[in-house]
Design a protein around this motif. Structure first.
Motif, PDB file in Angstrom:
ATOM      1  N   ALA A 195     -20.963 -26.044  42.215  1.00 27.30           N
ATOM      2  CA  ALA A 195     -21.678 -27.320  42.197  1.00 27.30           C
ATOM      3  C   ALA A 195     -22.743 -27.331  41.087  1.00 27.30           C
ATOM      4  O   ALA A 195     -22.887 -28.328  40.372  1.00 27.30           O
ATOM      5  CB  ALA A 195     -22.323 -27.576  43.560  1.00 27.30           C
ATOM      6  N   ILE A 196     -23.457 -26.237  40.927  1.00 28.90           N
ATOM      7  CA  ILE A 196     -24.458 -26.149  39.855  1.00 28.90           C
ATOM      8  C   ILE A 196     -23.767 -26.205  38.497  1.00 28.90           C
ATOM      9  O   ILE A 196     -24.249 -26.873  37.576  1.00 28.90           O
ATOM     10  CB  ILE A 196     -25.330 -24.890  40.015  1.00 28.90           C
ATOM     11  CG1 ILE A 196     -26.232 -25.058  41.241  1.00 28.90           C
ATOM     12  CG2 ILE A 196     -26.170 -24.641  38.759  1.00 28.90           C
ATOM     13  CD1 ILE A 196     -26.983 -23.806  41.645  1.00 28.90           C
ATOM     14  N   HIS A 197     -22.628 -25.530  38.372  1.00 32.71           N
ATOM     15  CA  HIS A 197     -21.865 -25.592  37.119  1.00 32.71           C
ATOM     16  C   HIS A 197     -21.461 -27.044  36.822  1.00 32.71           C
ATOM     17  O   HIS A 197     -21.590 -27.514  35.688  1.00 32.71           O
ATOM     18  CB  HIS A 197     -20.627 -24.694  37.204  1.00 32.71           C
ATOM     19  CG  HIS A 197     -19.715 -24.823  36.034  1.00 32.71           C
ATOM     20  ND1 HIS A 197     -20.006 -24.300  34.791  1.00 32.71           N
ATOM     21  CD2 HIS A 197     -18.516 -25.460  35.901  1.00 32.71           C
ATOM     22  CE1 HIS A 197     -19.036 -24.596  33.956  1.00 32.71           C
ATOM     23  NE2 HIS A 197     -18.123 -25.304  34.600  1.00 32.71           N
ATOM     24  N   PHE A 198     -20.978 -27.743  37.830  1.00 34.60           N
ATOM     25  CA  PHE A 198     -20.572 -29.150  37.699  1.00 34.60           C
ATOM     26  C   PHE A 198     -21.749 -29.986  37.183  1.00 34.60           C
ATOM     27  O   PHE A 198     -21.630 -30.713  36.197  1.00 34.60           O
ATOM     28  CB  PHE A 198     -20.089 -29.662  39.065  1.00 34.60           C
ATOM     29  CG  PHE A 198     -19.729 -31.111  39.094  1.00 34.60           C
ATOM     30  CD1 PHE A 198     -18.430 -31.525  38.852  1.00 34.60           C
ATOM     31  CD2 PHE A 198     -20.685 -32.077  39.392  1.00 34.60           C
ATOM     32  CE1 PHE A 198     -18.091 -32.871  38.892  1.00 34.60           C
ATOM     33  CE2 PHE A 198     -20.352 -33.423  39.432  1.00 34.60           C
ATOM     34  CZ  PHE A 198     -19.055 -33.820  39.179  1.00 34.60           C
ATOM     35  N   LEU A 199     -22.899 -29.871  37.854  1.00 36.00           N
ATOM     36  CA  LEU A 199     -24.064 -30.663  37.458  1.00 36.00           C
ATOM     37  C   LEU A 199     -24.585 -30.260  36.081  1.00 36.00           C
ATOM     38  O   LEU A 199     -24.984 -31.113  35.290  1.00 36.00           O
ATOM     39  CB  LEU A 199     -25.182 -30.532  38.495  1.00 36.00           C
ATOM     40  CG  LEU A 199     -24.970 -31.331  39.775  1.00 36.00           C
ATOM     41  CD1 LEU A 199     -25.980 -30.924  40.835  1.00 36.00           C
ATOM     42  CD2 LEU A 199     -25.051 -32.827  39.497  1.00 36.00           C
ATOM     43  N   THR A 200     -24.567 -28.966  35.777  1.00 39.28           N
ATOM     44  CA  THR A 200     -25.033 -28.489  34.474  1.00 39.28           C
ATOM     45  C   THR A 200     -24.203 -29.077  33.352  1.00 39.28           C
ATOM     46  O   THR A 200     -24.725 -29.533  32.329  1.00 39.28           O
ATOM     47  CB  THR A 200     -25.005 -26.945  34.419  1.00 39.28           C
ATOM     48  OG1 THR A 200     -25.854 -26.432  35.445  1.00 39.28           O
ATOM     49  CG2 THR A 200     -25.465 -26.432  33.066  1.00 39.28           C
ATOM     50  N   ALA A 238     -31.713 -31.617  26.970  1.00 41.06           N
ATOM     51  CA  ALA A 238     -30.493 -30.859  27.288  1.00 41.06           C
ATOM     52  C   ALA A 238     -30.831 -29.393  27.562  1.00 41.06           C
ATOM     53  O   ALA A 238     -30.204 -28.752  28.407  1.00 41.06           O
ATOM     54  CB  ALA A 238     -29.472 -30.988  26.160  1.00 41.06           C
ATOM     55  N   SER A 239     -31.843 -28.874  26.893  1.00 42.83           N
ATOM     56  CA  SER A 239     -32.240 -27.471  27.073  1.00 42.83           C
ATOM     57  C   SER A 239     -32.837 -27.195  28.452  1.00 42.83           C
ATOM     58  O   SER A 239     -33.011 -26.037  28.837  1.00 42.83           O
ATOM     59  CB  SER A 239     -33.218 -27.045  25.981  1.00 42.83           C
ATOM     60  OG  SER A 239     -34.391 -27.842  26.041  1.00 42.83           O
ATOM     61  N   ASP A 240     -33.125 -28.226  29.241  1.00 46.99           N
ATOM     62  CA  ASP A 240     -33.629 -28.039  30.605  1.00 46.99           C
ATOM     63  C   ASP A 240     -32.512 -27.708  31.584  1.00 46.99           C
ATOM     64  O   ASP A 240     -32.751 -27.525  32.782  1.00 46.99           O
ATOM     65  CB  ASP A 240     -34.354 -29.303  31.087  1.00 46.99           C
ATOM     66  CG  ASP A 240     -35.610 -29.621  30.294  1.00 46.99           C
ATOM     67  OD1 ASP A 240     -36.266 -28.669  29.812  1.00 46.99           O
ATOM     68  OD2 ASP A 240     -35.927 -30.819  30.156  1.00 46.99           O
ATOM     69  N   ALA A 241     -31.297 -27.596  31.085  1.00 47.99           N
ATOM     70  CA  ALA A 241     -30.124 -27.378  31.940  1.00 47.99           C
ATOM     71  C   ALA A 241     -30.176 -26.056  32.700  1.00 47.99           C
ATOM     72  O   ALA A 241     -29.450 -25.880  33.676  1.00 47.99           O
ATOM     73  CB  ALA A 241     -28.837 -27.455  31.120  1.00 47.99           C
ATOM     74  N   HIS A 242     -31.027 -25.139  32.296  1.00 48.87           N
ATOM     75  CA  HIS A 242     -31.129 -23.867  33.010  1.00 48.87           C
ATOM     76  C   HIS A 242     -31.846 -24.002  34.358  1.00 48.87           C
ATOM     77  O   HIS A 242     -31.775 -23.100  35.185  1.00 48.87           O
ATOM     78  CB  HIS A 242     -31.841 -22.821  32.132  1.00 48.87           C
ATOM     79  CG  HIS A 242     -33.282 -23.127  31.867  1.00 48.87           C
ATOM     80  ND1 HIS A 242     -33.680 -24.164  31.038  1.00 48.87           N
ATOM     81  CD2 HIS A 242     -34.410 -22.564  32.334  1.00 48.87           C
ATOM     82  CE1 HIS A 242     -35.007 -24.209  31.014  1.00 48.87           C
ATOM     83  NE2 HIS A 242     -35.473 -23.249  31.786  1.00 48.87           N
ATOM     84  N   VAL A 243     -32.508 -25.147  34.599  1.00 52.57           N
ATOM     85  CA  VAL A 243     -33.273 -25.337  35.826  1.00 52.57           C
ATOM     86  C   VAL A 243     -32.913 -26.630  36.567  1.00 52.57           C
ATOM     87  O   VAL A 243     -32.717 -26.618  37.775  1.00 52.57           O
ATOM     88  CB  VAL A 243     -34.799 -25.351  35.520  1.00 52.57           C
ATOM     89  CG1 VAL A 243     -35.601 -25.677  36.750  1.00 52.57           C
ATOM     90  CG2 VAL A 243     -35.242 -24.030  34.936  1.00 52.57           C
ATOM     91  N   VAL A 244     -32.840 -27.726  35.854  1.00 52.45           N
ATOM     92  CA  VAL A 244     -32.740 -29.040  36.482  1.00 52.45           C
ATOM     93  C   VAL A 244     -31.521 -29.202  37.400  1.00 52.45           C
ATOM     94  O   VAL A 244     -31.675 -29.695  38.520  1.00 52.45           O
ATOM     95  CB  VAL A 244     -32.817 -30.167  35.432  1.00 52.45           C
ATOM     96  CG1 VAL A 244     -32.588 -31.531  36.067  1.00 52.45           C
ATOM     97  CG2 VAL A 244     -34.176 -30.128  34.730  1.00 52.45           C
ATOM     98  N   PRO A 245     -30.307 -28.797  37.010  1.00 54.24           N
ATOM     99  CA  PRO A 245     -29.178 -29.001  37.923  1.00 54.24           C
ATOM    100  C   PRO A 245     -29.354 -28.337  39.291  1.00 54.24           C
ATOM    101  O   PRO A 245     -28.941 -28.895  40.307  1.00 54.24           O
ATOM    102  CB  PRO A 245     -27.999 -28.409  37.154  1.00 54.24           C
ATOM    103  CG  PRO A 245     -28.378 -28.635  35.721  1.00 54.24           C
ATOM    104  CD  PRO A 245     -29.866 -28.353  35.696  1.00 54.24           C
ATOM    105  N   GLU A 246     -30.009 -27.193  39.337  1.00 54.14           N
ATOM    106  CA  GLU A 246     -30.245 -26.544  40.629  1.00 54.14           C
ATOM    107  C   GLU A 246     -31.196 -27.365  41.488  1.00 54.14           C
ATOM    108  O   GLU A 246     -31.026 -27.482  42.695  1.00 54.14           O
ATOM    109  CB  GLU A 246     -30.792 -25.129  40.421  1.00 54.14           C
ATOM    110  CG  GLU A 246     -30.787 -24.331  41.690  1.00 54.14           C
ATOM    111  CD  GLU A 246     -30.950 -22.840  41.464  1.00 54.14           C
ATOM    112  OE1 GLU A 246     -31.259 -22.165  42.447  1.00 54.14           O
ATOM    113  OE2 GLU A 246     -30.769 -22.366  40.327  1.00 54.14           O
ATOM    114  N   ILE A 247     -32.199 -27.983  40.854  1.00 54.94           N
ATOM    115  CA  ILE A 247     -33.115 -28.866  41.584  1.00 54.94           C
ATOM    116  C   ILE A 247     -32.364 -30.119  42.032  1.00 54.94           C
ATOM    117  O   ILE A 247     -32.492 -30.559  43.177  1.00 54.94           O
ATOM    118  CB  ILE A 247     -34.337 -29.224  40.713  1.00 54.94           C
ATOM    119  CG1 ILE A 247     -35.189 -27.965  40.460  1.00 54.94           C
ATOM    120  CG2 ILE A 247     -35.192 -30.309  41.378  1.00 54.94           C
ATOM    121  CD1 ILE A 247     -36.319 -28.157  39.470  1.00 54.94           C
TER     122      ILE A 247
END
Length: 191
Positions: free
Chosen positions: A42-47, A12-21
């Motif tokens: 969109a990034i907020h949605f995925l995060t 879950a802590s990878d949320a600062h990077v993964v949703p943008e990818i």
């Protein structure tokens, strides 16, 4: 650069990077969900969904590739295709409540497979074999979990991705509409 053994389950802590990818692979679809081409939204949605359990885009269903500097260089999200409807429900509920969007997408998978929902590599890390390594890792994971098949969708407008999947051993399945586009279901038998 081979990154074998540098792939791990996402946290879950990878949320600062993964949703943008992830957005690189899913942009058009997410923009249809939120009904606007707003990258930040969109990034907020995925995060939001990445950090939660029990949905299509959860960290639970994601693997990340780590580069030599310890940065996340790519991600692959995949899950048991038989759980697709259950995992999609929170997404559909949210887009209806938050965006007044009642769209119902075609099923991406008919089940009976480990389904690769999305795969993306950070722009700075492309061309280094990371996507291939992620796919091999997902195939090995599926085999270890007892799946007989791995499937994914490829946009007919993306022949380079189709060629990559074919090099790895995926075969063309049926053509199908999805989210306003035309896709091939591709699969690889594991038995």
């Amino acid at each position: 650069m081979a990154i074998q053994n540098k792939i791990r389950k996402a946290q879950a802590s990878d949320a600062h990077v993964v949703p943008e990818i992830m957005l690189q692979a899913m942009g058009d679809i997410i923009f249809r969900f939120i009904q606007k081409e707003d990258r930040k939204e969109a990034i907020h949605f995925l995060t939001q969904f990445f950090k939660q359990k029990g949905n299509l885009y959860s960290y639970e269903n994601t693997f990340v590739a780590i580069d030599d500097s310890g940065n996340i260089a790519g991600s692959l999200t995949g899950y048991d295709g038989d759980q697709f409807v259950e995992l999609r429900r929170p997404i559909l509920d949210h887009i209806q409540e938050q965006y007044n969007n009642t769209m119902i997408l075609e099923a991406e998978t008919a089940g009976d497979e480990f389904y690769i929902d999305s795969i993306a590599v950070a722009p700075i890390a492309r061309g280094k074999g990371i996507g291939t390594e992620l796919l091999h890792y997902a195939i090995a994971h599926a085999r270890q979990c007892g799946f007989k098949k791995v499937g994914l969708l490829v946009d007919l407008k993306n022949p380079n991705a189709q060629k990559l999947y074919e090099r790895i051993g995926f075969k063309l399945g049926h053509k199908m509409p999805f989210a306003g586009g035309e896709y091939y279901h591709m699969y690889i038998q594991l038995d």
